[in-house]
Design a protein around this motif. Structure first.
Motif, PDB file in Angstrom:
ATOM      1  N   MET A 144       8.805  -5.199   3.309  1.00  0.00           N
ATOM      2  CA  MET A 144       8.262  -4.640   2.070  1.00  0.00           C
ATOM      3  C   MET A 144       8.558  -3.143   2.022  1.00  0.00           C
ATOM      4  O   MET A 144       8.203  -2.401   2.935  1.00  0.00           O
ATOM      5  N   LEU A 145       9.205  -2.735   0.941  1.00  0.00           N
ATOM      6  CA  LEU A 145       9.591  -1.340   0.730  1.00  0.00           C
ATOM      7  C   LEU A 145       9.163  -0.896  -0.666  1.00  0.00           C
ATOM      8  O   LEU A 145       8.991  -1.727  -1.563  1.00  0.00           O
ATOM      9  N   PRO A 146       9.036   0.422  -0.880  1.00  0.00           N
ATOM     10  CA  PRO A 146       8.833   0.892  -2.258  1.00  0.00           C
ATOM     11  C   PRO A 146      10.033   0.496  -3.124  1.00  0.00           C
ATOM     12  O   PRO A 146      11.169   0.457  -2.640  1.00  0.00           O
ATOM     13  N   GLN A 147       9.801   0.228  -4.372  1.00  0.00           N
ATOM     14  CA  GLN A 147      10.859  -0.227  -5.268  1.00  0.00           C
ATOM     15  C   GLN A 147      12.010   0.766  -5.362  1.00  0.00           C
ATOM     16  O   GLN A 147      13.184   0.382  -5.532  1.00  0.00           O
ATOM     17  N   ASN A 148      11.722   2.060  -5.234  1.00  0.00           N
ATOM     18  CA  ASN A 148      12.755   3.084  -5.374  1.00  0.00           C
ATOM     19  C   ASN A 148      13.393   3.478  -4.044  1.00  0.00           C
ATOM     20  O   ASN A 148      14.137   4.460  -3.974  1.00  0.00           O
ATOM     21  N   GLU A 165      13.400   4.287   9.806  1.00  0.00           N
ATOM     22  CA  GLU A 165      12.351   4.265   8.773  1.00  0.00           C
ATOM     23  C   GLU A 165      10.972   4.241   9.413  1.00  0.00           C
ATOM     24  O   GLU A 165      10.798   3.819  10.567  1.00  0.00           O
ATOM     25  N   ARG A 166       9.977   4.671   8.679  1.00  0.00           N
ATOM     26  CA  ARG A 166       8.601   4.681   9.184  1.00  0.00           C
ATOM     27  C   ARG A 166       8.000   3.279   9.060  1.00  0.00           C
ATOM     28  O   ARG A 166       7.904   2.744   7.957  1.00  0.00           O
ATOM     29  N   TYR A 167       7.586   2.732  10.170  1.00  0.00           N
ATOM     30  CA  TYR A 167       7.061   1.363  10.237  1.00  0.00           C
ATOM     31  C   TYR A 167       5.537   1.379  10.148  1.00  0.00           C
ATOM     32  O   TYR A 167       4.861   2.023  10.947  1.00  0.00           O
ATOM     33  N   ILE A 168       4.998   0.675   9.173  1.00  0.00           N
ATOM     34  CA  ILE A 168       3.547   0.523   9.010  1.00  0.00           C
ATOM     35  C   ILE A 168       3.172  -0.821   9.637  1.00  0.00           C
ATOM     36  O   ILE A 168       3.413  -1.879   9.041  1.00  0.00           O
ATOM     37  N   ARG A 205      -0.779  -0.943   0.476  1.00  0.00           N
ATOM     38  CA  ARG A 205      -1.045   0.283  -0.292  1.00  0.00           C
ATOM     39  C   ARG A 205      -0.241   1.449   0.280  1.00  0.00           C
ATOM     40  O   ARG A 205       0.225   2.309  -0.475  1.00  0.00           O
ATOM     41  N   PHE A 206      -0.100   1.490   1.603  1.00  0.00           N
ATOM     42  CA  PHE A 206       0.715   2.536   2.215  1.00  0.00           C
ATOM     43  C   PHE A 206       2.152   2.452   1.701  1.00  0.00           C
ATOM     44  O   PHE A 206       2.770   3.463   1.363  1.00  0.00           O
ATOM     45  N   VAL A 207       2.702   1.245   1.665  1.00  0.00           N
ATOM     46  CA  VAL A 207       4.071   1.058   1.167  1.00  0.00           C
ATOM     47  C   VAL A 207       4.155   1.493  -0.286  1.00  0.00           C
ATOM     48  O   VAL A 207       5.091   2.202  -0.695  1.00  0.00           O
ATOM     49  N   ARG A 208       3.184   1.077  -1.051  1.00  0.00           N
ATOM     50  CA  ARG A 208       3.166   1.425  -2.483  1.00  0.00           C
ATOM     51  C   ARG A 208       3.202   2.934  -2.679  1.00  0.00           C
ATOM     52  O   ARG A 208       3.814   3.451  -3.628  1.00  0.00           O
ATOM     53  N   ASN A 209       2.561   3.682  -1.753  1.00  0.00           N
ATOM     54  CA  ASN A 209       2.500   5.139  -1.855  1.00  0.00           C
ATOM     55  C   ASN A 209       3.673   5.830  -1.173  1.00  0.00           C
ATOM     56  O   ASN A 209       3.665   7.058  -0.998  1.00  0.00           O
ATOM     57  N   GLY A 210       4.685   5.049  -0.760  1.00  0.00           N
ATOM     58  CA  GLY A 210       5.880   5.647  -0.189  1.00  0.00           C
ATOM     59  C   GLY A 210       5.745   6.110   1.239  1.00  0.00           C
ATOM     60  O   GLY A 210       6.495   6.999   1.685  1.00  0.00           O
ATOM     61  N   LEU A 221       0.760 -11.135  -1.669  1.00  0.00           N
ATOM     62  CA  LEU A 221       0.717  -9.815  -2.292  1.00  0.00           C
ATOM     63  C   LEU A 221      -0.176  -9.812  -3.526  1.00  0.00           C
ATOM     64  O   LEU A 221      -0.126 -10.738  -4.340  1.00  0.00           O
ATOM     65  N   PRO A 222      -0.975  -8.764  -3.696  1.00  0.00           N
ATOM     66  CA  PRO A 222      -1.729  -8.640  -4.947  1.00  0.00           C
ATOM     67  C   PRO A 222      -0.786  -8.420  -6.111  1.00  0.00           C
ATOM     68  O   PRO A 222       0.144  -7.608  -6.018  1.00  0.00           O
ATOM     69  N   PRO A 223      -0.958  -9.127  -7.220  1.00  0.00           N
ATOM     70  CA  PRO A 223      -0.001  -9.049  -8.342  1.00  0.00           C
ATOM     71  C   PRO A 223       0.128  -7.657  -8.945  1.00  0.00           C
ATOM     72  O   PRO A 223       1.166  -7.327  -9.508  1.00  0.00           O
ATOM     73  N   GLU A 224      -0.908  -6.822  -8.812  1.00  0.00           N
ATOM     74  CA  GLU A 224      -0.857  -5.521  -9.473  1.00  0.00           C
ATOM     75  C   GLU A 224       0.151  -4.557  -8.841  1.00  0.00           C
ATOM     76  O   GLU A 224       0.477  -3.531  -9.431  1.00  0.00           O
ATOM     77  N   ILE A 225       0.659  -4.869  -7.628  1.00  0.00           N
ATOM     78  CA  ILE A 225       1.634  -3.975  -7.026  1.00  0.00           C
ATOM     79  C   ILE A 225       3.042  -4.581  -7.002  1.00  0.00           C
ATOM     80  O   ILE A 225       3.971  -3.969  -6.495  1.00  0.00           O
ATOM     81  N   SER A 226       3.184  -5.777  -7.551  1.00  0.00           N
ATOM     82  CA  SER A 226       4.454  -6.492  -7.455  1.00  0.00           C
ATOM     83  C   SER A 226       5.610  -5.731  -8.107  1.00  0.00           C
ATOM     84  O   SER A 226       6.762  -5.852  -7.677  1.00  0.00           O
ATOM     85  N   ASP A 227       5.332  -4.934  -9.150  1.00  0.00           N
ATOM     86  CA  ASP A 227       6.390  -4.204  -9.845  1.00  0.00           C
ATOM     87  C   ASP A 227       6.757  -2.903  -9.147  1.00  0.00           C
ATOM     88  O   ASP A 227       7.729  -2.238  -9.528  1.00  0.00           O
TER      89      ASP A 227
END
Length: 276
Positions: A144-148, A165-168, A205-210, A221-227
């Motif tokens: 799982m990575l940030p979309q960008n 890369e930084r591993y969570i 959430r960490f991934v989502r925040n880059g 996965l929670p659907p709200e972060i899928s995009d």
């Protein structure tokens, strides 16, 4: 318990005499449970819980209400499997009630021992004996990575791609962490562990925040972060096993088998054909 200490001690001695086992080591007026007591405890809890549930059984009969379908599951599995399955079941049986209990692994095992559920859904292994365990499927872990992220456009990622890369990582002894560590050890590879968290939700959430990458079961996965994230196959092909558990009962819930059929359909839709 509304029982005096001498009365409790006498009851313990009578129980030990009846079953022919020593349940406690007695040292300096203190009691330490023996191995036999540890083995007996889960069954004793199940028996007492069943007795405590008798009034509820008769109360439901008097009210002539529909008994709830009781589902027990781990966190993450509720979002990916249980809730979609219940939505399908509810479309077929609108008058059915549900009781869904989501709890961490240790509590999950304890509730399985009690037997107060119709279907339990979990990753394997689960250290509970005497249950009917039914394999569902293998869920492949993906990166799982940030979309960008620059690697988000790749078709597959190897340990060498992720080495800088930084591993969570989840905490040691969690199923995902154990599975990833085992795959890395077999390949002779390592990752740069930057963060360690106790729950998948925090890792997501960490991934989502880059803040790095992690490994995840896509259906959890929670659907709200899928995009906002990307899921890329991992070259080592690590996966976790999913199963369901059934208590030993003479009369299963009337909608249990329908739920199981729909659960298998959801698994097939998420992961493809199951392999035992």
């Amino acid at each position: 318990m509304n029982v005096s200490q001498p009365a409790a001690s006498r009851l313990i001695r009578l129980l030990e005499e009846e079953i022919g086992e020593t349940l406690f080591h007695r040292t300096r007026k203190r009691l330490r449970p023996t191995r036999e007591a540890e083995v007996f405890l889960p069954e004793a809890i199940r028996i007492v819980s069943a007795i405590d549930g008798i009034p509820e059984i008769f109360a439901q009969n008097r009210a002539e209400s529909v008994a709830p379908l009781r589902i027990l599951c781990l966190p993450r599995i509720d979002l990916g499997l249980v809730i979609p399955t219940l939505a399908l079941l509810d479309a077929e049986t609108r008058n059915q009630r549900y009781k869904v209990v989501v709890c961490p692994r240790r509590e999950f095992s304890r509730r399985l021992r009690h037997g107060q559920f119709d279907v339990g859904v979990s990753t394997l292994p689960v250290p509970v004996e005497g249950l009917q365990t039914h394999f569902l499927t293998r869920a492949p872990l993906k990166v799982m990575l940030p979309q960008n992220h620059p690697l988000a456009q790749r078709d597959v990622l190897s340990p060498s791609d992720l080495s800088k890369e930084r591993y969570i990582a989840l905490e040691e002894h969690t199923i995902v962490r154990t599975t990833v560590d085992r795959a890395l050890a077999a390949a002779g590879a390592t990752l740069n562990l930057s963060h360690e968290v106790s729950s998948s939700e925090v890792a997501h959430r960490f991934v989502r925040n880059g803040m790095g990458f992690t490994f995840a079961d896509p259906s959890a996965l929670p659907p709200e972060i899928s995009d906002e994230i990307a899921l890329i196959p991992w070259s080592l092909g690590a996966s976790i096993e999913l199963a369901y558990f059934l208590p030993q009962v003479s009369r299963p819930h009337e909608n249990r088998d329908t739920f199981l059929k729909l659960l298998k359909d959801v698994c097939k839709d998420r992961y493809g054909q199951a392999h035992s």
